[in-house]
Design a protein around this motif. Structure first.
Motif, PDB file in Angstrom:
ATOM      1  N   ARG A   1      -9.087  11.073 -14.308  1.00 17.65           N
ATOM      2  CA  ARG A   1     -10.015  10.806 -13.216  1.00 17.65           C
ATOM      3  C   ARG A   1     -11.408  11.159 -13.717  1.00 17.65           C
ATOM      4  O   ARG A   1     -11.577  11.695 -14.814  1.00 17.65           O
ATOM      5  CB  ARG A   1      -9.640  11.618 -11.984  1.00 17.65           C
ATOM      6  CG  ARG A   1      -8.249  11.289 -11.468  1.00 17.65           C
ATOM      7  CD  ARG A   1      -7.953  11.948 -10.135  1.00 17.65           C
ATOM      8  NE  ARG A   1      -6.611  11.612  -9.675  1.00 17.65           N
ATOM      9  CZ  ARG A   1      -6.162  11.853  -8.458  1.00 17.65           C
ATOM     10  NH1 ARG A   1      -6.947  12.457  -7.564  1.00 17.65           N
ATOM     11  NH2 ARG A   1      -4.934  11.524  -8.116  1.00 17.65           N
TER      12      ARG A   1
ATOM     13  N   ALA B   1      -1.751   7.689  -8.387  1.00 18.23           N
ATOM     14  CA  ALA B   1      -2.197   8.169  -7.079  1.00 18.23           C
ATOM     15  C   ALA B   1      -1.541   7.387  -5.951  1.00 18.23           C
ATOM     16  O   ALA B   1      -1.131   7.962  -4.933  1.00 18.23           O
ATOM     17  CB  ALA B   1      -3.720   8.061  -6.983  1.00 18.23           C
TER      18      ALA B   1
ATOM     19  N   GLU C   1       2.085   8.507  -5.529  1.00 16.87           N
ATOM     20  CA  GLU C   1       2.194   9.797  -4.851  1.00 16.87           C
ATOM     21  C   GLU C   1       1.842   9.685  -3.374  1.00 16.87           C
ATOM     22  O   GLU C   1       2.462  10.329  -2.527  1.00 16.87           O
ATOM     23  CB  GLU C   1       1.271  10.815  -5.537  1.00 16.87           C
ATOM     24  CG  GLU C   1       1.688  11.150  -6.960  1.00 16.87           C
ATOM     25  CD  GLU C   1       0.630  11.939  -7.708  1.00 16.87           C
ATOM     26  OE1 GLU C   1      -0.474  12.141  -7.139  1.00 16.87           O
ATOM     27  OE2 GLU C   1       0.889  12.349  -8.865  1.00 16.87           O
ATOM     28  N   GLU C   2       0.864   8.880  -3.058  1.00 15.27           N
ATOM     29  CA  GLU C   2       0.373   8.747  -1.689  1.00 15.27           C
ATOM     30  C   GLU C   2       1.309   7.918  -0.820  1.00 15.27           C
ATOM     31  O   GLU C   2       1.584   8.265   0.333  1.00 15.27           O
ATOM     32  CB  GLU C   2      -1.009   8.079  -1.731  1.00 15.27           C
ATOM     33  CG  GLU C   2      -1.582   7.688  -0.397  1.00 15.27           C
ATOM     34  CD  GLU C   2      -2.828   6.839  -0.561  1.00 15.27           C
ATOM     35  OE1 GLU C   2      -2.832   5.691  -0.066  1.00 15.27           O
ATOM     36  OE2 GLU C   2      -3.793   7.319  -1.188  1.00 15.27           O
TER      37      GLU C   2
END
Length: 406
Positions: free
Chosen positions: A140, A265, A268-269
């Motif tokens: 990131r 991401a 996971e989200e």
């Protein structure tokens, strides 16, 4: 197997190794771990290592991978033995073990010597397989605040410098090179340090500059959204080079997002949305007057281990979605969410590329974009080219064995 036969096939540490000429590969197989013992367990030969690891090798696997010059062509170092040449129930008569090798004496009289390094490098127990996986480090913005940067002089000056650059490129997916000569064609000479370039409908080396008859938005001064190049191909180019010859224009900053980090991401989200994008093929198109390239593939590609291996993102190159009616709205939810994540500041790296600098990035991983620039404010001329990931990985492996890093 009788107790007597089992005893005969057990470790005999004290016996001298049989002299059999071997030629397994072009690589040297080096390990700091020694063989402590080798024993038969059912269909396996289990090697006990000095670090406590226990590695099973199926007896058919051992016979199939015999490195002797009868089984491997010593010139090409390609296998000539075929597993159908021996019975399926072929078993060892005896296994001799020493710290640096095991020697398997087969029931049909063949002898297979295996160096410790060869066995360790090819061990397929869970721990050994895990430690051989080449590490990619999704990033990131805060972690990649300092883009791995290398000088032209250090990369071209030695194999170690070249290897350092290439291993960073493989791990991070994005590198910068500075001090690069600004003569046209230099980007191709850099790419050739790795391998041959990949030709596309845009040529071998392409010029990124405004053109009156542009066949891509890249050849205008428009803002370019995040994308990977040529998702319209069955195999997207694996590595992209962009070398700045001149950049006197206002604007046009380079922007990057790690597609692996964005996909991670999303997984996971919202695993359900990730599942949609990794299993639903959509069509990408690149249409011009004299070419029409199309490919259907998921936006997120997975490898055999279920890990993200590529992303295909180019909103300006996608066809209208063609899905069953019940799947259309869920797909749009997933697609919108991924698009939102690609513009999330958490993932964004933005910087200007000046003359004499070059980006190199994994085009199947890193999404790139460009801010709009003012073509009346100065000249802007980049040159680019592609090569495939296979070429990058091959070059790394050869350099590793030549400079002793593998």
């Amino acid at each position: 197997m009788s107790a007597a036969a089992a005893a005969a096939a057990s470790t005999a540490l004290a016996e001298p190794p049989v002299a059999v000429e071997t030629v397994a590969d072009w690589r040297p197989f080096v390990t700091r771990h020694q063989i402590m013992a080798a024993r038969r367990e059912g269909d396996d030969v289990v090697v006990a290592w000095s670090d406590g690891r226990q590695s099973p090798y199926d007896t058919l696997w051992l016979r199939d991978n015999c490195p002797c010059t009868t089984c491997v062509n010593p010139v090409t170092r390609e296998q000539v033995f075929e597993i159908t040449a021996v019975p399926e129930d072929l078993a060892p008569d005896r296994i001799d073990a020493a710290p640096g090798r095991i020697t398997v004496h087969w029931a049909d009289g063949h002898v297979s010597p295996f160096e410790a390094g060869f066995l360790r490098v090819h061990a397929y127990d869970d721990a050994s397989r895990a430690e051989r996986r080449r590490v990619k480090r999704p990033w990131r913005a805060e972690r990649l605040s300092a883009i791995p940067t290398f000088s032209w002089a250090e990369v071209t000056g030695s194999d170690r410098g070249l290897l350092a650059w290439l291993t960073a490129l493989e791990a991070e997916g994005l590198t910068k090179m500075v001090g690069v000569p600004t003569e046209p064609g230099t980007v191709g000479r850099i790419a050739n340090l790795i391998s041959f370039m990949r030709e596309t409908n845009f040529g071998i080396i392409f010029d990124v500059m405004t053109k009156p008859e542009a066949d891509s938005n890249a050849y205008t001064s428009l803002q370019l959204p995040f994308h990977t190049d040529l998702p319209t191909r069955e195999l997207q180019p694996g590595v992209q080079f962009l070398h700045c010859l001149v950049n006197d224009a206002t604007g046009g900053e380079s922007q990057f997002v790690d597609g692996f980090a964005v996909a991670q991401a999303l997984r996971e989200e919202d695993p359900a949305l990730f599942e949609i994008l990794s299993t639903t093929p959509v069509e990408f198109r690149n249409k011009a007057r004299r070419s029409d390239y199309r490919c259907r593939a998921p936006v997120i590609g997975l490898d055999t281990e279920g890990e993200v291996s590529e992303v295909r993102v180019a909103n300006f190159l996608r066809a209208p979605f063609e899905l069953p009616a019940a799947e259309m709205r869920p797909f749009y939810r997933a697609y919108r969410r991924l698009s939102e994540l690609t513009t999330d500041p958490r993932f964004l790296v933005e910087t200007r590329l000046d003359a004499g600098e070059m980006w190199t990035f994994d085009n199947r991983r890193v999404l790139h974009a460009r801010a709009e620039f003012d073509p009346t404010s100065g000249n802007r001329h980049f040159q680019g080219c592609y090569l495939d990931r296979d070429e990058l990985l091959s070059r790394i492996r050869v350099l590793e064995r030549e400079v002793g890093a593998g």
